[in-house]
Design a protein around this motif. Structure first.
Motif, PDB file in Angstrom:
ATOM      1  N   LEU A  99       0.832  -1.205   0.000  1.00  0.00           N
ATOM      2  CA  LEU A  99       0.000   0.000   0.000  1.00  0.00           C
ATOM      3  C   LEU A  99       0.859   1.244   0.000  1.00  0.00           C
ATOM      4  CD1 LEU A  99      -1.062   0.992   3.509  1.00  0.00           C
ATOM      5  CD2 LEU A  99      -0.311  -1.341   3.166  1.00  0.00           C
ATOM      6  N   GLN A 100       0.257   2.320  -0.535  1.00  0.00           N
ATOM      7  CA  GLN A 100       0.891   3.633  -0.401  1.00  0.00           C
ATOM      8  C   GLN A 100      -0.059   4.525   0.395  1.00  0.00           C
ATOM      9  OE1 GLN A 100       2.496   4.929  -4.218  1.00  0.00           O
ATOM     10  NE2 GLN A 100       3.430   2.941  -4.507  1.00  0.00           N
ATOM     11  N   CYS A 101      -1.128   5.038  -0.246  1.00  0.00           N
ATOM     12  CA  CYS A 101      -2.053   5.857   0.546  1.00  0.00           C
ATOM     13  C   CYS A 101      -2.946   4.981   1.421  1.00  0.00           C
ATOM     14  CB  CYS A 101      -2.902   6.745  -0.352  1.00  0.00           C
ATOM     15  SG  CYS A 101      -4.281   5.883  -1.128  1.00  0.00           S
ATOM     16  N   GLY A 102      -3.145   3.729   1.013  1.00  0.00           N
ATOM     17  CA  GLY A 102      -3.921   2.797   1.822  1.00  0.00           C
ATOM     18  C   GLY A 102      -5.420   2.851   1.616  1.00  0.00           C
ATOM     19  N   PHE A 103      -5.875   3.701   0.719  1.00  0.00           N
ATOM     20  CA  PHE A 103      -7.331   3.848   0.574  1.00  0.00           C
ATOM     21  C   PHE A 103      -7.986   2.575   0.046  1.00  0.00           C
ATOM     22  CE2 PHE A 103     -11.439   5.373  -0.630  1.00  0.00           C
ATOM     23  CZ  PHE A 103     -11.714   6.282   0.373  1.00  0.00           C
ATOM     24  N   CYS A 104      -7.307   1.908  -0.874  1.00  0.00           N
ATOM     25  CA  CYS A 104      -7.902   0.710  -1.482  1.00  0.00           C
ATOM     26  C   CYS A 104      -7.704  -0.530  -0.618  1.00  0.00           C
ATOM     27  CB  CYS A 104      -7.279   0.455  -2.854  1.00  0.00           C
ATOM     28  SG  CYS A 104      -5.528  -0.031  -2.757  1.00  0.00           S
ATOM     29  N   CYS A 136      -6.597   0.448  -7.583  1.00  0.00           N
ATOM     30  CA  CYS A 136      -5.599   1.105  -6.750  1.00  0.00           C
ATOM     31  C   CYS A 136      -4.989   2.219  -7.586  1.00  0.00           C
ATOM     32  CB  CYS A 136      -4.515   0.125  -6.319  1.00  0.00           C
ATOM     33  SG  CYS A 136      -3.184   0.948  -5.424  1.00  0.00           S
ATOM     34  N   ARG A 137      -5.005   3.446  -7.053  1.00  0.00           N
ATOM     35  CA  ARG A 137      -4.455   4.570  -7.819  1.00  0.00           C
ATOM     36  C   ARG A 137      -2.975   4.782  -7.539  1.00  0.00           C
ATOM     37  NH1 ARG A 137      -8.371   7.483 -10.291  1.00  0.00           N
ATOM     38  NH2 ARG A 137      -6.686   7.632 -11.768  1.00  0.00           N
ATOM     39  N   CYS A 138      -2.410   4.045  -6.586  1.00  0.00           N
ATOM     40  CA  CYS A 138      -1.026   4.334  -6.181  1.00  0.00           C
ATOM     41  C   CYS A 138      -0.006   3.281  -6.622  1.00  0.00           C
ATOM     42  CB  CYS A 138      -0.929   4.450  -4.667  1.00  0.00           C
ATOM     43  SG  CYS A 138      -2.059   5.628  -3.924  1.00  0.00           S
ATOM     44  N   THR A 139      -0.268   2.041  -6.285  1.00  0.00           N
ATOM     45  CA  THR A 139       0.843   1.076  -6.265  1.00  0.00           C
ATOM     46  C   THR A 139       1.230   0.499  -7.614  1.00  0.00           C
ATOM     47  OG1 THR A 139      -0.618  -0.805  -5.976  1.00  0.00           O
ATOM     48  CG2 THR A 139       0.160   0.263  -3.968  1.00  0.00           C
TER      49      THR A 139
END
Ligand SMILES: Cc1cc2nc3c(=O)[nH]c(=O)nc-3n(C[C@H](O)[C@H](O)[C@H](O)COP(=O)(O)OP(=O)(O)OC[C@H]3O[C@@H](n4cnc5c(N)ncnc54)[C@H](O)[C@@H]3O)c2cc1C
Ligand code: FES
Ligand code: FES
Lengths: 160, 291
Positions: A99-104, A136-139
């Motif tokens: 995770l990065q922002c962790g939202f997903c 996921c918008r980050c990873t």
């Protein structure tokens, strides 16, 4: 507006409340029960951030009325840790930087939980296909897949 | 987005559900998996006063072969088709279709009956059921009746279901030996509706000629379509490349797509041409003749 009594077993405890017909399950969890681990990303059944398990099956709680869960057993991200010990999937996301922002992440973990339950030793392709309803918008997904593989190995090791 | 207010009803008998439909008429809607209806309610495209949740009615979720037919209960979830051995062994077209619908979470809720009853030309099961020559069983105040799939989709988002009727099951002629099927769909991304898709189901006689053939088209017209001309071109023939190529061209002529976000009408016709050929070829491979 009509009120109904709903009883749902959530993470092992039976919970009874009066709810409006139109109350969505995700709002019931987040607003009525203040269990904010389950996220709302898109609100349109696309992103999977709101995924929970109903009777072991992963569903998008933004697209279910609370009444549709009446009498059922629900697992949310808050129910994954047991006795202070992270679930292998939670540990996997931690270890593999899933995770990065962790939202997903809560939705990814709940979806992966059903996937591993049905298919304890998935291939990378099966994992990718299995989480195709989660965005996921980050990873870039690579570490998410590693996290699921980590969990699969750990669960299998623990079983033997 | 919060859906509009409505009254939730959850009968546990089919007869009770039908009485509720009779009582509330136009103001009531059946709630199956809710994965077409709830999004439509959020957007205020649907504003029912009453929802009749039929998920608590026993005996509407089944999948079995019986008396020469495959019988699918209306409340069968897409995930049950995906997980069924019977479906993966004998009905590759249905397996392909279920796998291409939405995503795993949606498939855990979405029902086969709802996919047909919604009457959405973008849904995937209608074309598959057209190719399989399904019959739809519906139950109303005066008992049950069967509707052939070609008479079921009457207009854009409109079916032959009366508003006091419930779709209870789908009956499909059991797959004969030497049969095969395939669903070929082009989508922009996982979970999207088809830019175009083609369902094919065929069977061969002992001499290798095509005996039964069904070709259904998704999202290239106001209703799901059957390509009669492609079917007629193949029936009774021993297929070869030129026959298959011509069938693709004929199917593209039979469809009636419009320009939209998923592409131009011309592009969609080209897709139908190509996907028809692929679906036929894979169906042939999957029938015992080809394997
Ligand atoms: C993100 C997302 C992606 C999707 N992608 C696809 C896709 O790629 N392909 C595809 O085919 N579908 C797709 N769908 C639609 C999904 O498959 C729907 O769930 C399905 O079309 C409807 O089934 P349901 O059980 O959810 O029906 P509901 O939403 O409960 O009902 C739909 C309509 O049918 C009526 N109805 C339902 N069951 C009956 C019955 N037994 N008798 C009488 N009337 C009934 C209802 O009153 C309502 O009008 C997608 C949905 C979502 C949310
Ligand atoms: S919030 Fe439910 S799928 Fe995105
Ligand atoms: S970690 Fe940010 S959306 Fe997935």
């Amino acid at each position: 507006m009509s009120k109904h009594t709903v009883t749902i077993e959530i993470n092992g405890s039976s919970i009874t409340r009066e709810v409006d017909s139109r109350l969505l399950l995700v709002h019931f969890l987040r607003e009525e029960l203040v269990m904010t681990g389950t996220h709302i990303g898109c609100d349109t059944s696309h992103c999977g951030a709101c995924t929970v398990l109903i009777d072991g099956r992963s569903v998008k709680s933004c697209t279910l009325f609370t009444m549709q869960a009446n009498g059922k057993s629900l697992t949310t991200i808050e129910g994954m840790e047991t006795e202070g010990k992270l679930h292998p999937l939670q540990e996997g996301f931690h270890q593999e930087h899933g995770l990065q922002c962790g939202f997903c992440t809560p939705g990814m973990i709940m979806r992966a939980a059903e996937l591993l339950d049905k298919n304890p030793n998935p291939t990378e392709e099966e994992i990718r296909w299995g989480i195709s309803g989660n965005l996921c918008r980050c990873t870039g997904y690579v570490n998410i897949i590693k996290a699921v593989q980590y969990a699969a190995e750990k669960i299998q090791k623990e079983a033997t | 987005m919060i859906p509009p207010p409505y009254e939730y009803l959850n009968p546990n008998q089919l007869s009770e559900a039908i009485s509720l439909l009779q009582k509330h008429g136009e103001e009531a809607k059946i709630l199956a998996g809710g994965h077409s209806l709830i999004p439509a309610m959020k957007l205020r495209f649907a504003l029912p006063e009453y929802l009749i949740d039929i998920s608590g009615i026993e005996g509407m979720d089944f999948l079995r072969e019986e008396e020469g037919q495959l019988r699918i209960g209306a409340m069968s979830r897409e995930s049950s088709l995906e997980e069924s051995e019977l479906i993966s062994e004998k009905y590759p077209l249905l397996l392909d279709t279920a796998k291409m619908i939405a995503d795993p979470q949606v498939r855990n809720m979405a029902t086969v009956g709802g996919n047909l009853a919604h009457g959405d030309p973008a849904n995937d099961h209608p074309a598959a059921m057209i190719a399989l020559r399904a019959r739809v069983v519906v139950e109303g105040p005066n008992g049950s009746r069967e509707i052939g799939i070609d008479d079921f989709f009457t207009d854009f988002f409109t079916t032959a279901l009366q508003n006091n009727e419930i779709l209870t099951e789908i009956k499909i002629p059991a797959a004969p030996p030497n049969s095969g099927g395939s669903y070929q769909k082009i989508e922009r991304k996982v979970g999207d509706y088809a830019a175009a898709a083609v369902a094919c189901q065929l069977s061969f006689d002992a001499g290798g000629t095509i005996q039964q053939i069904g070709i259904g088209l998704t999202n290239v017209g106001p209703i799901p379509l059957r390509s009669n001309s492609a079917e007629d071109h193949l029936r009774g023939q021993i297929p070869d490349d030129s026959l298959i190529r011509e069938s693709g061209r004929l199917a593209a002529e039979d469809c009636d797509p419009v320009d939209d976000l998923r592409g131009s009408a011309e592009y969609k016709r080209d897709l139908v041409n190509e996907l028809t050929q692929r679906a036929i070829k894979i169906s042939i491979e999957r029938s015992e003749r080809g394997s």
